[in-house]
Write a protein that holds these residues in place. Structure first.
Motif, PDB file in Angstrom:
ATOM      1  N   VAL A  17       2.583   1.252 -10.772  1.00 23.67           N
ATOM      2  CA  VAL A  17       3.088   2.511 -10.221  1.00 23.67           C
ATOM      3  C   VAL A  17       4.520   2.742 -10.721  1.00 23.67           C
ATOM      4  O   VAL A  17       4.867   3.816 -11.213  1.00 23.67           O
ATOM      5  CB  VAL A  17       3.028   2.486  -8.673  1.00 23.67           C
ATOM      6  CG1 VAL A  17       3.736   3.690  -8.083  1.00 23.67           C
ATOM      7  CG2 VAL A  17       1.573   2.417  -8.193  1.00 23.67           C
TER       8      VAL A  17
ATOM      9  N   LEU B 214      -0.360   3.327  -0.462  1.00 21.43           N
ATOM     10  CA  LEU B 214      -1.442   3.975  -1.212  1.00 21.43           C
ATOM     11  C   LEU B 214      -2.589   4.337  -0.271  1.00 21.43           C
ATOM     12  O   LEU B 214      -2.699   3.794   0.830  1.00 21.43           O
ATOM     13  CB  LEU B 214      -1.954   3.033  -2.305  1.00 21.43           C
ATOM     14  CG  LEU B 214      -0.925   2.574  -3.337  1.00 21.43           C
ATOM     15  CD1 LEU B 214      -1.573   1.649  -4.361  1.00 21.43           C
ATOM     16  CD2 LEU B 214      -0.285   3.763  -4.052  1.00 21.43           C
ATOM     17  N   SER B 215      -3.451   5.228  -0.745  1.00 24.33           N
ATOM     18  CA  SER B 215      -4.645   5.537   0.044  1.00 24.33           C
ATOM     19  C   SER B 215      -5.753   4.564  -0.376  1.00 24.33           C
ATOM     20  O   SER B 215      -5.956   4.314  -1.566  1.00 24.33           O
ATOM     21  CB  SER B 215      -5.086   6.976  -0.198  1.00 24.33           C
ATOM     22  OG  SER B 215      -5.389   7.170  -1.569  1.00 24.33           O
TER      23      SER B 215
ATOM     24  N   ASP C 174      -6.658   6.182  -3.945  1.00 22.09           N
ATOM     25  CA  ASP C 174      -6.038   5.264  -4.893  1.00 22.09           C
ATOM     26  C   ASP C 174      -6.933   4.045  -5.114  1.00 22.09           C
ATOM     27  O   ASP C 174      -7.105   3.593  -6.237  1.00 22.09           O
ATOM     28  CB  ASP C 174      -4.667   4.810  -4.375  1.00 22.09           C
ATOM     29  CG  ASP C 174      -3.655   5.942  -4.396  1.00 22.09           C
ATOM     30  OD1 ASP C 174      -3.606   6.663  -5.409  1.00 22.09           O
ATOM     31  OD2 ASP C 174      -2.939   6.131  -3.387  1.00 22.09           O
TER      32      ASP C 174
ATOM     33  N   ALA D 189     -11.766   6.425  -7.490  1.00 23.29           N
ATOM     34  CA  ALA D 189     -10.599   5.599  -7.158  1.00 23.29           C
ATOM     35  C   ALA D 189      -9.978   5.073  -8.443  1.00 23.29           C
ATOM     36  O   ALA D 189     -10.662   4.781  -9.406  1.00 23.29           O
ATOM     37  CB  ALA D 189     -11.004   4.436  -6.261  1.00 23.29           C
ATOM     38  N   ARG D 190      -8.654   4.928  -8.369  1.00 23.46           N
ATOM     39  CA  ARG D 190      -7.947   4.392  -9.539  1.00 23.46           C
ATOM     40  C   ARG D 190      -8.204   2.873  -9.658  1.00 23.46           C
ATOM     41  O   ARG D 190      -8.382   2.364 -10.742  1.00 23.46           O
ATOM     42  CB  ARG D 190      -6.452   4.647  -9.343  1.00 23.46           C
ATOM     43  CG  ARG D 190      -5.612   4.334 -10.539  1.00 23.46           C
ATOM     44  CD  ARG D 190      -4.147   4.515 -10.170  1.00 23.46           C
ATOM     45  NE  ARG D 190      -3.820   5.901  -9.886  1.00 23.46           N
ATOM     46  CZ  ARG D 190      -3.190   6.717 -10.729  1.00 23.46           C
ATOM     47  NH1 ARG D 190      -2.842   6.271 -11.911  1.00 23.46           N
ATOM     48  NH2 ARG D 190      -2.898   7.937 -10.393  1.00 23.46           N
ATOM     49  N   TYR D 191      -8.235   2.205  -8.506  1.00 23.67           N
ATOM     50  CA  TYR D 191      -8.415   0.749  -8.517  1.00 23.67           C
ATOM     51  C   TYR D 191      -9.710   0.392  -7.779  1.00 23.67           C
ATOM     52  O   TYR D 191      -9.977   0.930  -6.702  1.00 23.67           O
ATOM     53  CB  TYR D 191      -7.254   0.041  -7.814  1.00 23.67           C
ATOM     54  CG  TYR D 191      -5.910   0.456  -8.345  1.00 23.67           C
ATOM     55  CD1 TYR D 191      -5.457  -0.007  -9.576  1.00 23.67           C
ATOM     56  CD2 TYR D 191      -5.096   1.341  -7.617  1.00 23.67           C
ATOM     57  CE1 TYR D 191      -4.230   0.401 -10.081  1.00 23.67           C
ATOM     58  CE2 TYR D 191      -3.873   1.750  -8.110  1.00 23.67           C
ATOM     59  CZ  TYR D 191      -3.435   1.280  -9.344  1.00 23.67           C
ATOM     60  OH  TYR D 191      -2.232   1.679  -9.836  1.00 23.67           O
TER      61      TYR D 191
ATOM     62  N   ARG E 126     -10.998   6.722 -14.022  1.00 23.98           N
ATOM     63  CA  ARG E 126     -11.159   6.385 -12.599  1.00 23.98           C
ATOM     64  C   ARG E 126     -12.480   5.646 -12.406  1.00 23.98           C
ATOM     65  O   ARG E 126     -13.406   5.785 -13.191  1.00 23.98           O
ATOM     66  CB  ARG E 126     -11.215   7.659 -11.724  1.00 23.98           C
ATOM     67  CG  ARG E 126      -9.918   8.436 -11.660  1.00 23.98           C
ATOM     68  CD  ARG E 126      -8.871   7.725 -10.818  1.00 23.98           C
ATOM     69  NE  ARG E 126      -7.649   8.521 -10.712  1.00 23.98           N
ATOM     70  CZ  ARG E 126      -6.686   8.568 -11.618  1.00 23.98           C
ATOM     71  NH1 ARG E 126      -6.769   7.868 -12.745  1.00 23.98           N
ATOM     72  NH2 ARG E 126      -5.600   9.317 -11.424  1.00 23.98           N
TER      73      ARG E 126
END
Ligand code: N01
Length: 545
Positions: A460, A34-35, A11, A137-139, A124
């Protein structure tokens, strides 16, 4: 970047395991579930306190305020020993935080992020490290610190110097033995004024090479009593709340009154009392107009010059130490222990390199226009490529492959100092355009981390894939940051806040001078308005706040 699909997916990726990265990891992983992985160049947590191990290194904020407030148990169980926390003690504190929240299992040490590219085909971030990691990663969240990219001056001949040399910001872990040695220190900023008195006590002889004389205030360092700590801990809720809503990130009663409303005797009495108390109180609790009214500032500057005159025995040395070319606190206000007193020692000399600049480093020392100084060790307390340096050392690219360093070629730009437009889902903890270095860092960091994690939670919850700063909102914020700075005296000094210490760096005031309280209010309003100023994308853009 390659297109291989065998990379790790997470994440969030966070860069840096100092105060910012550690708390960000805790929020992402333990609060939001989150991961996340933190990449950290050092082999332990600590950030700036991992690297800055020079003699005398300690924080200028009082220890009971230089800590996290987010966990009551943590605040109650930790006991500081000094009024100001020494570097080894801060490192122990952060190590304790890492243990307490089991952070290390998601921190990859001895790993530097080299590149982070926003992949528009995947929505991503693709992050690469010097250890060969490739993570999607999303962030992408940076906790790289404001003063982490050390700056070595370009002085001819350093490669031929036969002695040892060190920069304060990357000090050897085993320490440096100065005993009996001839030592030269270049630089008299925060690091220099902390290191100089300690090195003077250890060295055979110390020569200080000063370019700009500085205003420095005595810290009045000492131990803290158990009674004081008990009292503080009993009131921590109130103290932290006041800190959160203060201009400078402390619970001190910040002054509103004008220095010009008092006669000379009364004003001097107020300065004397604050001088005796020591530290940042001198700046924050005496008069409210010191940082923006030149005449008010002159009264503080003259008071400090009078203290230099009183303290330093040799009138010529005292005169060389007296700052006259910039207002007090227009460069970072310095806090010291026995700095001016150090020049009364027989083994210490001051060399004015404004008057006679350094011409070269020779194999045996330093040669200025007026003389040669034989040295065994040179200490560079020459500062940092502040606020933007750590970003520019990574290859960060947003939409259309735009490089962050190109976007920032004429000065850093980011909405709220958090999000550069064109770089979706990228957040900077204490980035340029936020209060950061103009306030006590931990409360500022907590505000940022909490804003980002609340934002992520909102995304989210609302099925939002991407949050992207709107270009117009960014421009308005950058204009506001500049306009706020233009009303202060910060613009009148050649400081690292303005990038003036780096040849060729654009002269732009980088931190936000409006205060942590004002900034917090703005961020809260942005959040309450559904993250106004961000464009939020689900599958299709759903809202422009
Ligand atoms: O660096 P600085 P620092 N030739 O940039 C001189 C934080 N901090 O590491 O003023 C000769 O302030 C330069 O001279 P001039 C804090 O935010 C916090 O000391 O540019 N001299 C100046 O004297 C601080 O502001 C803490 O003319 C050269 C010095 O080097 C920030 O870090 C402790 C030169 C650099 O001063 C940076 O502080 C330490 C050259 N070519 C740091 N280049 C605490 O909380 C530079 N100089 C305790």
């Amino acid at each position: 970047m390659t297109t291989d699909t065998t990379r790790v997916e997470l994440d969030a990726v966070v860069v840096g395991a100092g105060f910012s990265g550690m708390y960000m990891l805790y929020r992402l992983r333990d609060v939001l579930g989150l991961s996340a992985r933190v990449f950290e160049a050092g082999d332990e947590v600590g950030g700036t306190w991992y690297w800055n191990r020079y003699p005398g290194a300690r924080c200028d904020s009082e220890s009971y305020l230089y800590c996290f407030s987010f966990d009551k148990g943590l605040a109650q169980e930790w006991t500081w020993s000094g009024k100001y926390p020494e570097q080894p003690e801060i490192l122990r504190y952060l190590s304790h935080v890492a243990d307490r929240f089991d952070l290390r299992r998601d921190i990859q040490f001895e790993t530097r992020v080299t590149a982070a590219h926003f992949r528009e085909d995947l929505d991503r971030w693709e992050i690469e490290t010097d250890q060969g990691d490739r993570v999607l990663a999303r962030y992408f969240i940076t906790g790289v610190g404001c003063i982490s990219a050390g700056q070595m001056p370009r002085i001819e001949g350093l490669d031929r110097f036969e002695g040892e040399w060190h920069h304060t910001g990357s000090w050897p872990h085993e320490g440096v033995d100065f005993a009996g040695k001839r030592v030269g220190v270049i630089g008299t900023g925060s690091s220099g004024v902390q290191a100089i008195p300690v090195i003077a006590r250890q060295a055979g002889h110390l020569t200080v090479f000063q370019r700009t004389p500085q205003y420095t205030i005595p810290a009045r360092h000492g131990t803290v009593t158990p009674e004081f700590l008990d009292e503080v801990k009993g009131r921590y809720d109130e103290i932290f709340e006041k800190t959160r809503w203060s201009r400078g990130g402390t619970p001190y009663d910040e002054a509103e009154r004008s220095a010009l409303d008092f006669d000379d005797d009364e004003r001097r009495r107020i300065y004397e009392a604050a001088w005796e108390e020591g530290g940042f109180r001198f700046l924050l609790t005496t008069f409210g107009d010191i940082t923006f009214d030149r005449r008010a500032n002159d009264t503080a500057a003259e008071f400090i010059r009078s203290k230099i005159r009183e303290t330093v025995d040799d009138p010529e040395t005292a005169e060389t130490l007296m700052p006259r070319d910039h207002p007090f606190a227009s460069k970072r206000a310095l806090i010291d222990t026995n700095y001016y007193e150090t020049y009364n020692r027989d083994n210490v000399d001051l060399v004015d390199i404004r008057h006679a600049p350094i011409e070269e480093i020779t194999p045996t020392g330093i040669r200025t226009r007026e003389g040669e100084y034989e040295l065994d060790v040179i200490v560079f307390a020459t500062g940092y490529d502040g606020m933007t340096g750590a970003f520019n050392r990574m290859d960060i690219r947003g939409r259309g492959g735009q490089a962050l360093r190109e976007k920032w070629a004429e000065g850093p730009k980011a909405y709220l100092g958090l999000s550069p437009a064109g770089f979706p889902n990228m957040f900077m903890i204490t980035g340029p355009g936020s209060p950061s270095v103009l306030s006590n860092m931990p409360p500022t960091i907590e505000q940022h981390v909490e804003f980002v994690s609340d934002f992520v939670a909102y995304m989210v919850e609302h099925g939002i894939e991407l949050a992207e700063a709107d270009l117009e909102a960014e421009t308005e914020w950058v204009d506001h940051v500049n306009e706020t700075a233009s009303r202060t005296l910060y613009m009148l000094a050649d400081s690292w806040y303005l990038g003036a210490n780096i040849p060729g760096k654009p002269r732009v005031f980088m931190p936000y001078a409006g205060g942590l309280d004002v900034y917090r209010t703005k961020c809260n309003e942005v959040a309450e308005a559904g993250y106004e100023g961000y464009v939020l994308h689900a599958r299709e853009p759903v809202a422009a706040g």
